[in-house]
Write a protein that holds these residues in place. Structure first.
Motif, PDB file in Angstrom:
ATOM      1  N   ASN A 135     -16.294  -8.124   6.604  1.00 49.14           N
ATOM      2  CA  ASN A 135     -16.824  -6.654   6.292  1.00 49.14           C
ATOM      3  C   ASN A 135     -15.661  -5.669   6.254  1.00 49.14           C
ATOM      4  N   LYS A 136     -15.113  -5.802   7.485  1.00 46.14           N
ATOM      5  CA  LYS A 136     -14.123  -4.997   7.948  1.00 46.14           C
ATOM      6  C   LYS A 136     -13.039  -5.115   7.067  1.00 46.14           C
ATOM      7  N   ARG A 137     -12.577  -6.375   6.713  1.00 46.32           N
ATOM      8  CA  ARG A 137     -11.294  -6.819   5.868  1.00 46.32           C
ATOM      9  C   ARG A 137     -11.671  -6.254   4.741  1.00 46.32           C
ATOM     10  N   LEU A 138     -12.941  -6.609   4.107  1.00 48.34           N
ATOM     11  CA  LEU A 138     -13.340  -6.184   2.708  1.00 48.34           C
ATOM     12  C   LEU A 138     -13.278  -4.533   2.490  1.00 48.34           C
ATOM     13  N   ARG A 139     -13.715  -3.903   3.711  1.00 48.90           N
ATOM     14  CA  ARG A 139     -13.805  -2.377   3.549  1.00 48.90           C
ATOM     15  C   ARG A 139     -12.331  -2.055   3.762  1.00 48.90           C
ATOM     16  N   GLU A 140     -11.405  -2.400   4.187  1.00 48.65           N
ATOM     17  CA  GLU A 140     -10.129  -2.283   4.206  1.00 48.65           C
ATOM     18  C   GLU A 140      -9.730  -2.581   2.922  1.00 48.65           C
ATOM     19  N   LEU A 141     -10.021  -3.671   2.467  1.00 49.44           N
ATOM     20  CA  LEU A 141      -9.477  -3.972   0.943  1.00 49.44           C
ATOM     21  C   LEU A 141      -9.846  -2.898  -0.107  1.00 49.44           C
ATOM     22  N   ASP A 142     -11.233  -2.317   0.304  1.00 52.70           N
ATOM     23  CA  ASP A 142     -11.911  -1.627  -0.658  1.00 52.70           C
ATOM     24  C   ASP A 142     -11.232  -0.212  -0.744  1.00 52.70           C
ATOM     25  N   ARG A 143     -10.654  -0.017   0.692  1.00 51.32           N
ATOM     26  CA  ARG A 143     -10.031   1.464   0.851  1.00 51.32           C
ATOM     27  C   ARG A 143      -8.736   1.226   0.103  1.00 51.32           C
ATOM     28  N   LEU A 144      -8.016   0.179   0.512  1.00 49.29           N
ATOM     29  CA  LEU A 144      -6.517  -0.133  -0.172  1.00 49.29           C
ATOM     30  C   LEU A 144      -6.634   0.157  -1.746  1.00 49.29           C
ATOM     31  N   LYS A 145      -7.746  -0.424  -2.363  1.00 48.82           N
ATOM     32  CA  LYS A 145      -7.853  -0.626  -3.753  1.00 48.82           C
ATOM     33  C   LYS A 145      -8.260   0.689  -4.195  1.00 48.82           C
ATOM     34  N   ASP A 146      -9.074   1.660  -3.511  1.00 46.94           N
ATOM     35  CA  ASP A 146      -9.204   3.026  -3.831  1.00 46.94           C
ATOM     36  C   ASP A 146      -7.944   3.892  -3.927  1.00 46.94           C
ATOM     37  N   GLU A 147      -7.203   3.573  -2.660  1.00 50.39           N
ATOM     38  CA  GLU A 147      -5.776   4.328  -2.597  1.00 50.39           C
ATOM     39  C   GLU A 147      -5.041   4.062  -3.798  1.00 50.39           C
ATOM     40  N   PHE A 148      -4.966   2.658  -3.918  1.00 53.18           N
ATOM     41  CA  PHE A 148      -4.191   1.909  -5.005  1.00 53.18           C
ATOM     42  C   PHE A 148      -4.477   2.834  -6.435  1.00 53.18           C
ATOM     43  N   LEU A 149      -5.817   2.849  -6.811  1.00 51.03           N
ATOM     44  CA  LEU A 149      -6.328   3.262  -8.011  1.00 51.03           C
ATOM     45  C   LEU A 149      -5.970   4.890  -8.221  1.00 51.03           C
ATOM     46  N   SER A 150      -6.191   5.448  -7.189  1.00 52.04           N
ATOM     47  CA  SER A 150      -6.001   6.798  -7.029  1.00 52.04           C
ATOM     48  C   SER A 150      -4.465   7.112  -7.184  1.00 52.04           C
ATOM     49  N   LEU A 151      -3.708   6.128  -6.787  1.00 52.46           N
ATOM     50  CA  LEU A 151      -2.295   6.563  -6.739  1.00 52.46           C
ATOM     51  C   LEU A 151      -1.913   6.272  -8.176  1.00 52.46           C
ATOM     52  N   VAL A 152      -2.335   4.965  -8.769  1.00 50.36           N
ATOM     53  CA  VAL A 152      -1.994   4.616 -10.060  1.00 50.36           C
ATOM     54  C   VAL A 152      -2.500   5.612 -10.956  1.00 50.36           C
ATOM     55  N   SER A 153      -3.763   6.057 -10.962  1.00 52.05           N
ATOM     56  CA  SER A 153      -4.361   7.126 -11.631  1.00 52.05           C
ATOM     57  C   SER A 153      -3.315   8.566 -11.646  1.00 52.05           C
ATOM     58  N   HIS A 154      -3.024   8.811 -10.696  1.00 55.67           N
ATOM     59  CA  HIS A 154      -2.192  10.020 -10.444  1.00 55.67           C
ATOM     60  C   HIS A 154      -0.705   9.639 -11.160  1.00 55.67           C
ATOM     61  N   GLU A 155      -0.192   8.538 -10.696  1.00 57.08           N
ATOM     62  CA  GLU A 155       1.102   8.315 -11.176  1.00 57.08           C
ATOM     63  C   GLU A 155       1.154   8.097 -12.683  1.00 57.08           C
ATOM     64  N   LEU A 156       0.145   7.528 -13.323  1.00 58.27           N
ATOM     65  CA  LEU A 156      -0.090   7.308 -14.868  1.00 58.27           C
ATOM     66  C   LEU A 156      -0.273   8.560 -15.560  1.00 58.27           C
ATOM     67  N   ARG A 157      -1.127   9.227 -14.837  1.00 55.03           N
ATOM     68  CA  ARG A 157      -1.796  10.652 -15.705  1.00 55.03           C
ATOM     69  C   ARG A 157      -0.648  11.661 -15.552  1.00 55.03           C
ATOM     70  N   THR A 158       0.186  11.810 -14.555  1.00 53.15           N
ATOM     71  CA  THR A 158       1.098  13.043 -14.419  1.00 53.15           C
ATOM     72  C   THR A 158       1.871  12.757 -15.612  1.00 53.15           C
ATOM     73  N   PRO A 159       2.895  11.458 -15.641  1.00 54.44           N
ATOM     74  CA  PRO A 159       3.874  11.467 -17.053  1.00 54.44           C
ATOM     75  C   PRO A 159       3.012  11.616 -18.452  1.00 54.44           C
TER      76      PRO A 159
END
Lengths: 131, 496
Positions: free
Chosen positions: B250-274
């Motif tokens: 669960n801890k690992r999954l939560r960590e993965l989930d957090r990473l995924k969220d971070e990644f998505l938010s980053l991608v979303s930001h990085e793609l939306r800005t250009p």
């Protein structure tokens, strides 16, 4: 290319670390009749806010150094700028991001990519309510 | 444990035997007492008989006056011989009231004193003759004797003239008689004990068998209990291990989930800005803020704008699906007029339908309002209608219908398009799934549209389903539950 307005409108502070977006925002707002002062990061935005006393600040959230939230918080915390309307510009439009912006003292938020008409409407509305 | 049952039987059997033997012994002792007493009584009665019937007529006062002389002794010897020899009588004495033996079958004793005291002799004279068992020497033999002393009354009326002492061989006269009674009794007892034991053995065996059976079951139960206790312990430690592993996972999954969220938010930001810049400047150019455009320039730039729009929607869809996956779909909860929304959606799609010469019709019956997120529900309807238009060839038709049955409201979107192969239907709402027909005909799409539709519908506790025959079109049916009680009209964010 752009015709200078005979009577300069209210002064707006815009801050974004992305040069192109900063320019785009500036152009759009100048086309709408505003005078614009541009900042490329949070520290510059804070300095310009104090030096130029703009009528409104439009701040990008994701900036290196001081981010949009932090700049908004400091503007709210300073007596000279505490009444300044603040709009946050963000690529993340989740409920938590909006809540965070409101908590930092922002009056409104605009999501990227923004619609030119929506941008000017929001700016107009905020300035009207403040006057 | 196997050796125990026989030992138990043996123990119980031996206890029983001991008890029986003790009982038999007691009975024998009692019988012996009784028989001995009876034999003594018989012996005493014999003595009485000898004195009263046999002797009294023969004896005279003279016989007690002085020790018998040779002639008289021989007479008396004859008188007693039979008795002495045949009746087991060891000795007969005639004793004067003074205790002097005037005659005895043992010649050596004549003239001597009776070994009875004077008071005993006196008691015998009175008729209270003592009877007791003692030992005496007869010749060289030491003999157990029953001794009886009786008064001798020659005449019925006269007083006693002396004492008649009779020493009977105890073994011959008493013990042997007693034994005659005792032996059959003992035999009977032995038989009885044996019979009882014989009868008891099967009963005992059954009893012990029952006890053993119960014992065995108890032992089995104990073993089983021990086993299940051990099992429970094992299960608990396994469960604990599983829980730990799960917690870690669960801890690992939560960590993965957090990473995924971070990644998505980053991608979303990085793609939306250009994309913001691209679309913003494009808009300026198309508005001819940068100068007049030639028709070709405008046509080319419009293609750029369309595709940048597609890219933006894709970014938005990806982010949306990721949020729905994480259960973080934030939905507004307001009253929504679905019939109105459907009408708006159909109206908005009319230009696209006309462009493909598709007849887009609406048969909307008024339906109750539902509670939900107007924007998201509009997204669902737009998606279904634009899908229908996309997969329906030119000249076809798409019809939208609303209905309500009191439980839920339904929206059906029917098209006359290519339809969906049966094998594709179950996977139709999966993310990134594209039907074989769509892929074959290179109909553009990301495979996210229906996944988003499903996510939104399910977040509204609704259902989405499809029925289709390949080549004849498809019908998508959307059902949204009606709320029984009126919910207050306010913005409520439901974020899991």
């Amino acid at each position: 290319v752009i015709d200078p307005q005979p009577v300069p409108g209210p002064l707006l502070l815009i801050a974004d670390d992305d040069e192109d977006i900063l320019e785009l925002l500036g152009l759009r707002l100048e086309l709408a009749g505003y005078e614009v002062v541009r900042a490329r990061h949070g520290d510059e935005a804070l300095r310009l806010a104090l030096e130029r006393s703009p009528s409104l600040a439009l701040l990008d959230v994701m900036m290196p150094g001081l981010d949009g939230y932090e700049v908004a918080r400091r503007l709210r915390g300073d007596d000279r700028t505490s009444a300044m309307p603040i709009i946050l510009l963000t690529a993340r439009a989740q409920a938590s991001d909006i809540a965070r912006g409101l908590a930092a003292g922002a009056d409104d938020h605009i999501t990227k990519p923004f619609d030119a008409r929506d941008l000017t409407e929001r700016v107009d509305r905020l300035l009207r309510t403040r006057l | 444990m196997a050796g125990k049952p026989p030992r138990l039987t043996l123990r119980i059997a031996s206890y029983t035997a001991v008890v029986l033997l003790v009982a038999a012994g007691a009975i024998l002792w009692f019988v012996n007492q009784q028989a001995t007493t009876q034999a003594e009584n018989q012996a005493a009665a014999r003595a009485q008989f000898l004195t009263t019937v046999l002797l009294e007529a023969e004896l005279t006062a003279r016989d007690f006056a002085r020790p018998a002389q040779a002639r008289r002794r021989r007479q008396l010897d004859r008188l007693f011989r039979r008795a002495v020899q045949e009746e087991g009588i060891a000795r007969v004495n005639l004793v004067t009231p003074d205790g002097v033996i005037t005659y005895s079958t043992d010649p050596a004793a004549i003239g001597g004193l009776s070994h009875h005291s004077r008071s005993e002799v006196a008691a015998a004279l009175r008729g209270d003759g003592a009877r007791h068992v003692s030992w005496m020497n007869i010749g060289s033999r030491r003999l157990k004797v029953l001794q009886t002393s009786l008064p001798v009354r020659p005449g019925r009326t006269s007083g006693p003239i002396g004492v008649f002492e009779l020493y009977q061989d105890y073994d011959a006269r008493v013990a042997s008689h007693a034994k005659k009674t005792l032996y059959p009794v003992a035999g009977f007892l032995l038989v009885a004990v044996l019979a009882l034991c014989a009868a008891l053995v099967p009963i005992l065996r059954r009893m012990t068998a029952a006890v053993e059976e119960r014992n065995r079951r108890l032992v089995e139960q104990a073993v089983k209990l021990e086993g299940s206790l051990a099992g429970a312990h094992e299960a608990r430690s396994e469960a604990e291990a599983a829980r730990r592993a799960m917690a870690q996972q669960n801890k690992r999954l939560r960590e993965l989930d957090r990473l995924k969220d971070e990644f998505l938010s980053l991608v979303s930001h990085e793609l939306r800005t250009p994309l913001t810049s691209i679309r913003g400047y494009l808009e300026l150019v198309l508005e001819e803020e940068g100068g007049e455009l030639s028709p070709d320039q405008r046509r080319f730039l419009e293609a750029v704008e369309r595709n940048s729009g597609r890219l933006l929607r894709l970014v938005g869809d990806l982010l949306f699906v990721a949020q729905a996956d994480a259960g973080r779909l934030a939905l507004e909860q307001r009253k929504v007029d679905i019939a109105g929304l459907v009408a708006e959606c159909v109206e908005a799609a009319q230009p696209a339908a006309k462009a493909k010469a598709i007849v887009l019709s609406l048969s909307a019956s008024p339906v109750p309002v539902v509670v939900g997120d107007r924007g998201r529900l509009a997204q669902v309807l737009d998606n279904l209608v634009s899908n229908a238009l996309k997969f329906t060839p030119e000249g076809g038709s798409v019809s939208v219908k609303t209905s309500s049955n009191g439980e839920h409201i339904a929206v059906e979107v029917m098209d006359t398009g290519m339809g969906i192969a049966r094998e594709d239907q179950p996977r139709l709402f999966e993310r990134f799934f594209r039907s074989t027909a769509a892929a074959r005909q290179a109909i553009p799409g990301t495979g996210l549209g229906l996944a988003i539709v499903k996510a939104i519908v399910e977040a509204h506790s609704g259902r989405i389903s499809v029925t289709s025959t390949e080549g004849e079109g498809a019908t998508f049916r959307l059902e949204l539950p009606l709320v029984k009680h009126e919910k207050p009209v306010e913005i409520m964010e439901v974020a899991a």
